[in-house]
Design a protein around this motif. Sequence first.
Motif, PDB file in Angstrom:
ATOM      1  N   ARG A  65       0.811  -1.218   0.000  1.00 26.24           N
ATOM      2  CA  ARG A  65       0.000   0.000   0.000  1.00 26.24           C
ATOM      3  C   ARG A  65       0.845   1.268   0.000  1.00 26.24           C
ATOM      4  NH1 ARG A  65      -2.380  -4.088   2.375  1.00 26.24           N
ATOM      5  NH2 ARG A  65      -4.647  -4.289   2.546  1.00 26.24           N
ATOM      6  N   ASN A  67     -11.920   7.575   7.714  1.00 26.31           N
ATOM      7  CA  ASN A  67     -12.886   6.736   7.005  1.00 26.31           C
ATOM      8  C   ASN A  67     -14.076   7.570   6.563  1.00 26.31           C
ATOM      9  OD1 ASN A  67     -11.476   4.250   7.805  1.00 26.31           O
ATOM     10  ND2 ASN A  67     -12.288   4.663   9.847  1.00 26.31           N
ATOM     11  N   HIS A  73     -17.928   1.708   7.162  1.00 22.75           N
ATOM     12  CA  HIS A  73     -16.893   2.530   6.548  1.00 22.75           C
ATOM     13  C   HIS A  73     -16.982   2.491   5.024  1.00 22.75           C
ATOM     14  CE1 HIS A  73     -14.114   1.972  10.309  1.00 22.75           C
ATOM     15  NE2 HIS A  73     -15.340   2.402  10.615  1.00 22.75           N
ATOM     16  N   ASP A  74     -16.548   3.583   4.407  1.00 19.76           N
ATOM     17  CA  ASP A  74     -16.451   3.647   2.952  1.00 19.76           C
ATOM     18  C   ASP A  74     -15.113   4.279   2.592  1.00 19.76           C
ATOM     19  OD1 ASP A  74     -17.112   3.354   0.304  1.00 19.76           O
ATOM     20  OD2 ASP A  74     -18.978   4.507   0.415  1.00 19.76           O
ATOM     21  N   ASN A  75     -14.724   4.110   1.328  1.00 17.95           N
ATOM     22  CA  ASN A  75     -13.502   4.758   0.858  1.00 17.95           C
ATOM     23  C   ASN A  75     -13.672   6.266   0.860  1.00 17.95           C
ATOM     24  OD1 ASN A  75     -13.603   1.939  -0.895  1.00 17.95           O
ATOM     25  ND2 ASN A  75     -11.569   2.454  -0.112  1.00 17.95           N
ATOM     26  N   VAL A 127      -6.241   4.481   7.613  1.00 14.42           N
ATOM     27  CA  VAL A 127      -7.506   4.274   6.918  1.00 14.42           C
ATOM     28  C   VAL A 127      -7.972   2.854   7.200  1.00 14.42           C
ATOM     29  CG1 VAL A 127      -6.958   5.962   5.128  1.00 14.42           C
ATOM     30  CG2 VAL A 127      -6.467   3.555   4.714  1.00 14.42           C
ATOM     31  N   THR A 145     -10.579   1.435   5.436  1.00 13.29           N
ATOM     32  CA  THR A 145     -11.520   1.481   4.325  1.00 13.29           C
ATOM     33  C   THR A 145     -11.527   0.176   3.543  1.00 13.29           C
ATOM     34  OG1 THR A 145      -9.759   2.591   3.076  1.00 13.29           O
ATOM     35  CG2 THR A 145     -11.433   3.985   4.084  1.00 13.29           C
ATOM     36  N   GLY A 163     -11.910  -2.387   0.005  1.00 15.18           N
ATOM     37  CA  GLY A 163     -11.240  -2.431  -1.296  1.00 15.18           C
ATOM     38  C   GLY A 163      -9.878  -3.070  -1.284  1.00 15.18           C
ATOM     39  N   GLY A 204      -7.924  -0.376  -2.890  1.00 12.11           N
ATOM     40  CA  GLY A 204      -8.777   0.649  -2.299  1.00 12.11           C
ATOM     41  C   GLY A 204      -8.050   1.465  -1.253  1.00 12.11           C
ATOM     42  N   GLN A 205      -7.304   0.799  -0.400  1.00 13.47           N
ATOM     43  CA  GLN A 205      -6.590   1.521   0.650  1.00 13.47           C
ATOM     44  C   GLN A 205      -5.400   2.296   0.100  1.00 13.47           C
ATOM     45  OE1 GLN A 205      -5.816  -1.437   3.691  1.00 13.47           O
ATOM     46  NE2 GLN A 205      -7.790  -1.046   4.657  1.00 13.47           N
ATOM     47  N   ASP A 242      -5.246   3.690  -2.792  1.00 12.63           N
ATOM     48  CA  ASP A 242      -5.814   4.901  -3.398  1.00 12.63           C
ATOM     49  C   ASP A 242      -6.166   5.924  -2.325  1.00 12.63           C
ATOM     50  OD1 ASP A 242      -5.569   3.831  -5.922  1.00 12.63           O
ATOM     51  OD2 ASP A 242      -7.703   3.292  -6.117  1.00 12.63           O
ATOM     52  N   ASP A 243      -6.715   5.468  -1.208  1.00 14.83           N
ATOM     53  CA  ASP A 243      -7.063   6.392  -0.124  1.00 14.83           C
ATOM     54  C   ASP A 243      -5.819   7.044   0.474  1.00 14.83           C
ATOM     55  OD1 ASP A 243      -9.815   6.071  -0.313  1.00 14.83           O
ATOM     56  OD2 ASP A 243      -9.849   4.379   1.080  1.00 14.83           O
TER      57      ASP A 243
END
Length: 263
Positions: free
Chosen positions: A19, A197, A210-212, A236, A238, A240, A244-245, A247-248
């Motif tokens: 990540r 989050n 939680h969502d991205n 995070v 989040t 995905g 997903g993480q 990207d966050d």
Amino acid sequence: MRIGAHVDSTDPLAEASAREADAVQFFLSDPQGWKAPKPREDAAQLRDAEVDVYVHAPYVINVATLNNRIRIPSRKLLLAHAGAAATVGAKGLVVHGGHVNAGDDLAVGFDNWRKTFAYAADSGGFEVPVLIENTAGGENACARRLDALARLWDAVGEYEVGFCLDTCHAHAGGEELLGLVDRVKAITGRIDLVHANNSKGGFDSGQDRHDNLGGGTIDPDLVVAVIRAAGAPVVVETPGGVDGQADDIAFLREQLGTERPAA
């Protein structure tokens, strides 16, 4: 600023690398179980890593409850997790604020938190900082709304206790994110970690979903503003997976104008 993610506990350092994270948070045992954590073969690597480590205590822990069958094992398990967290070099042990049952006196719940730190002090204290986290739901929660948080801190403030601010939990719990950091610090004097989050549930929904960061019902700019004001490390939690993480994390670094520290 250190930015990372909650990851699978099998190989946290590999998860951090995937990540491009400089912090990881993970469980040391089943988050829904009562078993004490076992020694980790990678403890030395985690202690020596450039990656910052945080441990999340099991969700079953509730030291506030008046139910002896839950409260007493919760105290013991929290102490065991703090000891295990120290072996991996954790900077903090995150634990939810807990609640009392409907009809029970919330004041007793706050005092049970005080007794938890007194219980730990009898055996030398917690081996890592305990970071109490705000929660999203429940009318009998000790750390959902700031009026309750103030009463909790009145009970435990004499001890060395930290605070973890979750943006999803705050939004779903009915606390406006605008100006939230100042309001929290007026109570606790500190924010040691931010759980960044977004929230699938709406404001004051009580839903811990939680969502991205680019999705959900919270303006991402508000999450960034909370992080900037708090000035604390960020994790995070989040969905995905790696993509997903990652990207966050990349989104936060871009918005905050920070780069990943050199290894």
